[in-house]
Design a protein around this motif. Sequence first.
Motif, PDB file in Angstrom:
ATOM      1  N   GLU A 203       0.827  -1.211   0.000  1.00  0.00           N
ATOM      2  CA  GLU A 203       0.000   0.000   0.000  1.00  0.00           C
ATOM      3  C   GLU A 203       0.864   1.266   0.000  1.00  0.00           C
ATOM      4  N   VAL A 204       1.900   1.281   0.831  1.00  0.00           N
ATOM      5  CA  VAL A 204       2.787   2.448   0.905  1.00  0.00           C
ATOM      6  C   VAL A 204       3.549   2.627  -0.406  1.00  0.00           C
ATOM      7  N   LEU A 205       4.069   1.518  -0.947  1.00  0.00           N
ATOM      8  CA  LEU A 205       4.819   1.596  -2.208  1.00  0.00           C
ATOM      9  C   LEU A 205       3.942   2.114  -3.339  1.00  0.00           C
ATOM     10  N   LYS A 206       2.703   1.642  -3.413  1.00  0.00           N
ATOM     11  CA  LYS A 206       1.790   2.105  -4.468  1.00  0.00           C
ATOM     12  C   LYS A 206       1.504   3.594  -4.321  1.00  0.00           C
ATOM     13  N   ARG A 207       1.352   4.063  -3.077  1.00  0.00           N
ATOM     14  CA  ARG A 207       1.108   5.500  -2.851  1.00  0.00           C
ATOM     15  C   ARG A 207       2.315   6.328  -3.292  1.00  0.00           C
ATOM     16  N   LEU A 208       3.518   5.862  -2.952  1.00  0.00           N
ATOM     17  CA  LEU A 208       4.728   6.592  -3.333  1.00  0.00           C
ATOM     18  C   LEU A 208       4.912   6.589  -4.846  1.00  0.00           C
ATOM     19  N   ILE A 209       4.648   5.444  -5.468  1.00  0.00           N
ATOM     20  CA  ILE A 209       4.779   5.345  -6.931  1.00  0.00           C
ATOM     21  C   ILE A 209       3.784   6.270  -7.625  1.00  0.00           C
ATOM     22  N   ASP A 210       2.544   6.290  -7.132  1.00  0.00           N
ATOM     23  CA  ASP A 210       1.519   7.167  -7.723  1.00  0.00           C
ATOM     24  C   ASP A 210       1.883   8.641  -7.559  1.00  0.00           C
ATOM     25  N   SER A 211       2.582   8.970  -6.468  1.00  0.00           N
ATOM     26  CA  SER A 211       2.925  10.372  -6.220  1.00  0.00           C
ATOM     27  C   SER A 211       3.936  10.905  -7.229  1.00  0.00           C
ATOM     28  N   PHE A 212       4.635  10.005  -7.932  1.00  0.00           N
ATOM     29  CA  PHE A 212       5.649  10.438  -8.895  1.00  0.00           C
ATOM     30  C   PHE A 212       5.029  11.236 -10.039  1.00  0.00           C
ATOM     31  N   ALA A 213       3.798  10.908 -10.407  1.00  0.00           N
ATOM     32  CA  ALA A 213       3.134  11.645 -11.487  1.00  0.00           C
ATOM     33  C   ALA A 213       3.026  13.118 -11.144  1.00  0.00           C
ATOM     34  N   VAL A 214       2.711  13.411  -9.877  1.00  0.00           N
ATOM     35  CA  VAL A 214       2.637  14.799  -9.421  1.00  0.00           C
ATOM     36  C   VAL A 214       4.036  15.363  -9.196  1.00  0.00           C
ATOM     37  N   GLY A 215       4.886  14.585  -8.539  1.00  0.00           N
ATOM     38  CA  GLY A 215       6.223  15.061  -8.202  1.00  0.00           C
ATOM     39  C   GLY A 215       7.060  15.404  -9.412  1.00  0.00           C
ATOM     40  N   ASN A 216       6.925  14.623 -10.462  1.00  0.00           N
ATOM     41  CA  ASN A 216       7.731  14.858 -11.658  1.00  0.00           C
ATOM     42  C   ASN A 216       7.369  16.181 -12.329  1.00  0.00           C
ATOM     43  N   VAL A 217       6.062  16.480 -12.417  1.00  0.00           N
ATOM     44  CA  VAL A 217       5.669  17.729 -13.072  1.00  0.00           C
ATOM     45  C   VAL A 217       5.975  18.927 -12.179  1.00  0.00           C
ATOM     46  N   ILE A 218       5.908  18.743 -10.846  1.00  0.00           N
ATOM     47  CA  ILE A 218       6.245  19.837  -9.938  1.00  0.00           C
ATOM     48  C   ILE A 218       7.731  20.161 -10.050  1.00  0.00           C
ATOM     49  N   LYS A 219       8.537  19.119 -10.129  1.00  0.00           N
ATOM     50  CA  LYS A 219       9.984  19.324 -10.189  1.00  0.00           C
ATOM     51  C   LYS A 219      10.416  19.931 -11.517  1.00  0.00           C
ATOM     52  N   ASN A 220       9.850  19.458 -12.615  1.00  0.00           N
ATOM     53  CA  ASN A 220      10.314  19.865 -13.941  1.00  0.00           C
ATOM     54  C   ASN A 220       9.446  20.919 -14.608  1.00  0.00           C
ATOM     55  N   GLY A 221       8.308  21.261 -13.976  1.00  0.00           N
ATOM     56  CA  GLY A 221       7.409  22.227 -14.598  1.00  0.00           C
ATOM     57  C   GLY A 221       6.434  21.534 -15.530  1.00  0.00           C
ATOM     58  N   ILE A 222       5.279  22.149 -15.724  1.00  0.00           N
ATOM     59  CA  ILE A 222       4.227  21.554 -16.546  1.00  0.00           C
ATOM     60  C   ILE A 222       4.199  22.239 -17.908  1.00  0.00           C
ATOM     61  N   PRO A 223       4.540  21.520 -18.987  1.00  0.00           N
ATOM     62  CA  PRO A 223       4.500  22.132 -20.318  1.00  0.00           C
ATOM     63  C   PRO A 223       3.064  22.306 -20.810  1.00  0.00           C
ATOM     64  N   VAL A 224       2.738  23.524 -21.244  1.00  0.00           N
ATOM     65  CA  VAL A 224       1.397  23.859 -21.717  1.00  0.00           C
ATOM     66  C   VAL A 224       1.516  24.403 -23.137  1.00  0.00           C
ATOM     67  N   ALA A 225       0.929  23.705 -24.117  1.00  0.00           N
ATOM     68  CA  ALA A 225       0.982  24.142 -25.514  1.00  0.00           C
ATOM     69  C   ALA A 225      -0.216  25.027 -25.833  1.00  0.00           C
ATOM     70  N   ILE A 226       0.047  26.183 -26.451  1.00  0.00           N
ATOM     71  CA  ILE A 226      -1.019  27.088 -26.909  1.00  0.00           C
ATOM     72  C   ILE A 226      -1.133  26.891 -28.413  1.00  0.00           C
ATOM     73  N   VAL A 227      -2.252  26.316 -28.861  1.00  0.00           N
ATOM     74  CA  VAL A 227      -2.405  25.984 -30.279  1.00  0.00           C
ATOM     75  C   VAL A 227      -3.688  26.602 -30.830  1.00  0.00           C
ATOM     76  N   GLY A 228      -3.764  26.627 -32.135  1.00  0.00           N
ATOM     77  CA  GLY A 228      -4.934  27.177 -32.805  1.00  0.00           C
ATOM     78  C   GLY A 228      -4.566  27.653 -34.200  1.00  0.00           C
ATOM     79  N   GLU A 229      -5.539  28.168 -34.925  1.00  0.00           N
ATOM     80  CA  GLU A 229      -5.291  28.694 -36.261  1.00  0.00           C
ATOM     81  C   GLU A 229      -4.504  29.997 -36.177  1.00  0.00           C
ATOM     82  N   PRO A 230      -3.935  30.468 -37.301  1.00  0.00           N
ATOM     83  CA  PRO A 230      -3.219  31.747 -37.279  1.00  0.00           C
ATOM     84  C   PRO A 230      -4.141  32.910 -36.893  1.00  0.00           C
ATOM     85  N   ASN A 231      -3.561  33.873 -36.197  1.00  0.00           N
ATOM     86  CA  ASN A 231      -4.228  35.142 -35.891  1.00  0.00           C
ATOM     87  C   ASN A 231      -5.423  35.020 -34.946  1.00  0.00           C
ATOM     88  N   VAL A 232      -5.424  34.006 -34.092  1.00  0.00           N
ATOM     89  CA  VAL A 232      -6.500  33.909 -33.098  1.00  0.00           C
ATOM     90  C   VAL A 232      -6.061  34.484 -31.744  1.00  0.00           C
TER      91      VAL A 232
END
Length: 470
Positions: A203-232
Amino acid sequence: MIPNDTIIALATPSGAGAIAVIRISGSNAIALTDDYFKSVRGKKLINQKTHTIHLGHIIEDKRVMDEVLLSLFKGPHSYTGEDVVEISCHGSPYIQQQIIQLFLRNGCRMAEAGEFTLRAFLNGKMDLSQAEAVADLISSENEASHQIAMQQMRGGFSNEIKLLRDELLNFASLIELELDFAEEDVEFADRTKFKELLDRIEEVLKRLIDSFAVGNVIKNGIPVAIVGEPNVGKSTLLNALLNEEKAIVSDIAGTTRDAIEDEMTIGGIGFRFIDTAGIRETEDVVEGIGIRKTFEKISQAQVVLFLHSAEEFKNAEINLRSLQTEVGKIATKHPEKPLVILVNKIDILSHKEREALEQLLSNVEGTTFELISAKTKEGVDALKNHLLNFVNTGALRNNETIVTNTRHYDALLKALEEVRKVQFGMDDAIPGDLLAIDIRQALYHFGEITGEISSDDLLGNIFANFCIGK
């Protein structure tokens, strides 16, 4: 590395400043410094108490190099566990180099990357996960990554692992003991309690492993792509989010040919925004390359902001169907990515047109829309709050252990695999000698995290990423 030699390095960033700190560590650190430091009160460092500060001069052959403050730490009560001297001198690069070269000529050698912290680990001042947290703390750029690094450096993560390892080691010893009495067919380890322990460890190992998804983005930053057609208004939105003129804004469609990236902190979490080339059919070779890179950035991003202009909804029904088709394409190709649909330029709409647009969009099921004006910054703060909702900060707020290190994550996965093998072995009533093999492997992976089991290659890889002087 020669553990008992004396090392020196600049502990503050190189370049000119008000002061610089030069760190010396090793068995001969105090005696060497005594030869060239003249206290204003005539004190000999060797006779002074640990954790004291002394004013004086660094002198070589009657030549005064600088007036300095010298901090004295006698082992084992120091960062490295050895005798440590820290010289606070004036921040002239010339003075720094003169002092360092003086000691290099007289018995010191230059410290390698991370060698002070490596010595702290080898001398038992911290375990390996705490040592790695030192590097994370130095590189932390926002509140969240700083908080996680501080918790790990204080031993929050390693303490949790050590407790599990100690309990498992205790049962492993009993299982091993049974092997010595195999002919008597006795059991020293209570199988019921052992199964309960294994369930708790899983149970503890699964909780720690699951926390990596959050920890990794907190440590490295969350990439956010801004997309769309030209001139929007993608570049205008990037500038509004960053509160600076980062990207060129023009009425000419296709101004952005390459991805533009910058970072900012929202609510203590780092985000990396990527302004991409507008998506459209084009015969322009350069613009075409930019559009291909846009789709690459969508693949790399954690969140996609799909931008549309309010002007597109003059013929509402037709454009709404077109919008749903485009959204469906991205959602199908990247089903795991949060997709935020932004309708920009609402400042050009009349009150009546805006109400009609809101009513139209409210009837679309399965898609969330945000109305914004990147030009006037209306709705930008709401968008930032929306982005924060994609990060599960509950564990962070509750000060729970969060895994951010890929090496730790890998070791936890392997430990969980071995624990499950032990559980299956218990269920199948396999012999104790086979059970002991899987237990030893689980203990091995626990030990990898804290450094109780480590190799020279592993230590070399970890500490090579540190800065000189730490």
